[in-house]
Design a protein around this motif. Structure first.
Motif, short mmCIF file in Angstrom:
data_model
loop_
_atom_site.label_atom_id
_atom_site.label_comp_id
_atom_site.label_asym_id
_atom_site.label_seq_id
_atom_site.Cartn_x
_atom_site.Cartn_y
_atom_site.Cartn_z
N ASN A 38 1.04 -1.17 0.08
CA ASN A 38 0.08 0.11 -0.10
C ASN A 38 0.87 1.22 0.18
N GLY A 39 0.67 2.27 -0.76
CA GLY A 39 1.39 3.33 -0.96
C GLY A 39 2.64 3.46 -1.97
N SER A 40 2.67 1.97 -2.59
CA SER A 40 3.83 2.08 -3.79
C SER A 40 3.69 2.68 -5.06
N GLY A 41 2.23 2.87 -5.32
CA GLY A 41 1.70 3.48 -6.48
C GLY A 41 1.08 2.68 -7.34
N ARG A 42 0.91 1.33 -7.17
CA ARG A 42 0.41 0.36 -8.15
C ARG A 42 -1.06 0.74 -8.36
N THR A 43 -1.81 1.36 -7.49
CA THR A 43 -3.32 1.74 -7.90
C THR A 43 -3.33 3.13 -8.69
N THR A 44 -2.19 3.93 -8.57
CA THR A 44 -2.10 5.03 -9.29
C THR A 44 -1.65 5.00 -10.62
N VAL A 45 -0.97 3.89 -10.73
CA VAL A 45 -0.49 3.34 -12.22
C VAL A 45 -1.76 2.95 -12.87
N LEU A 49 -3.15 5.00 -16.34
CA LEU A 49 -3.66 4.52 -17.45
C LEU A 49 -4.90 4.47 -17.99
N ALA A 50 -5.88 4.48 -17.02
CA ALA A 50 -7.36 4.58 -17.11
C ALA A 50 -7.72 6.00 -17.53
N GLY A 51 -6.96 7.07 -17.08
CA GLY A 51 -7.38 8.43 -17.15
C GLY A 51 -8.23 9.09 -16.25
N THR A 52 -8.15 8.42 -14.90
CA THR A 52 -9.08 8.83 -13.95
C THR A 52 -8.26 9.79 -13.06
N VAL A 53 -6.80 9.90 -13.20
CA VAL A 53 -6.05 10.92 -12.65
C VAL A 53 -5.17 11.46 -13.59
N PRO A 54 -4.87 12.69 -13.73
CA PRO A 54 -4.23 13.36 -14.76
C PRO A 54 -2.58 13.19 -14.53
N LEU A 55 -1.92 13.25 -15.47
CA LEU A 55 -0.31 13.04 -15.52
C LEU A 55 0.13 14.68 -15.24
N SER A 56 1.08 14.66 -14.30
CA SER A 56 1.87 15.99 -14.09
C SER A 56 3.00 15.77 -14.94
N GLY A 57 3.37 14.83 -15.62
CA GLY A 57 4.46 14.62 -16.41
C GLY A 57 4.57 13.40 -17.04
N VAL A 176 -4.53 -7.35 -20.14
CA VAL A 176 -4.96 -7.49 -18.70
C VAL A 176 -3.91 -7.20 -17.76
N VAL A 177 -4.16 -5.90 -16.91
CA VAL A 177 -3.17 -5.35 -16.14
C VAL A 177 -3.67 -5.57 -14.70
N LEU A 178 -3.20 -6.10 -13.70
CA LEU A 178 -3.57 -6.66 -12.32
C LEU A 178 -2.69 -5.81 -11.24
N ALA A 179 -3.34 -5.18 -10.33
CA ALA A 179 -2.49 -4.62 -9.19
C ALA A 179 -2.51 -5.57 -8.14
N GLU A 180 -1.73 -5.89 -7.50
CA GLU A 180 -1.68 -7.09 -6.52
C GLU A 180 -0.50 -6.65 -5.33
N GLN A 181 -0.69 -6.92 -4.15
CA GLN A 181 0.22 -6.76 -2.95
C GLN A 181 1.27 -7.65 -3.13
N ARG A 182 1.01 -8.98 -3.80
CA ARG A 182 1.92 -10.09 -3.91
C ARG A 182 1.59 -10.73 -5.07
N LEU A 183 2.54 -11.74 -5.62
CA LEU A 183 1.93 -12.51 -6.70
C LEU A 183 1.07 -13.72 -6.19
N PRO A 184 -0.20 -13.56 -7.00
CA PRO A 184 -0.95 -14.63 -6.37
C PRO A 184 -0.65 -16.02 -6.75
N PRO A 185 -0.77 -17.24 -5.87
CA PRO A 185 -0.49 -18.39 -6.30
C PRO A 185 -1.02 -18.88 -7.56
#
Length: 217
Positions: A38-45, A49-57, A176-185
């Motif tokens: 949590n806080g690593s940036g994966r959700t923000t990525v 990509l989806a365009g729901t947050v703007p890029l500052s660069g 398909v792009v998935l965001a996870e805390q760890r690689l699922p088994p």
């Protein structure tokens, strides 16, 4: 073939920078997994990509075209589907109504998640967390999107349903792009490219098998 990429992407939330020049590529059809605490940036990525947050660069590139300025609704119209971790369903709509929004025939979604059949007339807000995830993912399956972005797809699901979910996502003819805390088994041994994020930057990029062979992994 399709491909989605971030190039030197930066995202700010007020005075805080959440992504520090992230570059990554998600080819399709195929699986790309974003790992991080949590806080690593994966959700923000995913949101960038989806365009729901703007890029500052930096930029977002889809099939070779710069779509940085394309709004989220237009990316969705072109075949991009985002399933967020929270608020992925409309609480006041029934399961049946949700599925009807995605496609006229809900059968493929109900075949994928039979547990939804007896819940068709229930309002989504009354479902358990795992049931809501099944419903949100069912809509993504019905949409036949070219790009599917999912934040923690199996949250709240039983191990058997989670394994089924990863099987379904891996079989999609989509990027398909998935965001996870760890690689699922369930993804161990499957072809997937992995990016590990740490404090808004890419700390590792490589095949899932390479991640498992890293010292301390």
């Amino acid at each position: 073939m399709t491909a989605l990429a971030l190039r030197h992407a930066r995202v700010r939330y007020g005075p805080l920078e959440a992504l520090h020049g992230v570059t990554l590529v998600a080819p399709g059809p195929g699986l790309t997994v974003l790992l991080g605490r949590n806080g690593s940036g994966r959700t923000t990525v995913l949101r960038a990509l989806a365009g729901t947050v703007p890029l500052s660069g930096g930029s977002v590139v889809w099939d070779g075209a710069d779509v940085t300025g394309v709004p989220a609704y237009e990316r969705a119209r072109r075949g991009m589907c985002l399933v967020p971790e929270r608020q992925a369903v409309f609480g006041s709509l029934t399961v049946r109504e949700h599925l009807a929004l995605a496609a006229p025939d809900p059968a493929p979604a109900l075949d994928a998640y039979p547990a939804l059949r007896p819940l068709l007339d229930r309002r989504a807000g009354t479902l358990s967390g795992g049931e809501q995830r099944m419903l949100a993912l069912s809509r993504a399956l019905l949409a036949r999107a070219r790009v599917v972005l999912v934040d923690e797809p199996a949250q709240g699901m039983s191990p058997a349903v989670a394994a089924r979910t990863y099987e379904l996502l891996a079989s999609l003819d989509a990027c398909v792009v998935l965001a996870e805390q760890r690689l699922p088994p369930a993804l161990h041994g499957r072809p997937a490219f992995v990016y590990e994020l740490h404090r808004g930057a890419v700390a590792f990029a490589g095949e899932a098998g390479e991640l498992a062979r890293r010292p301390g992994a």
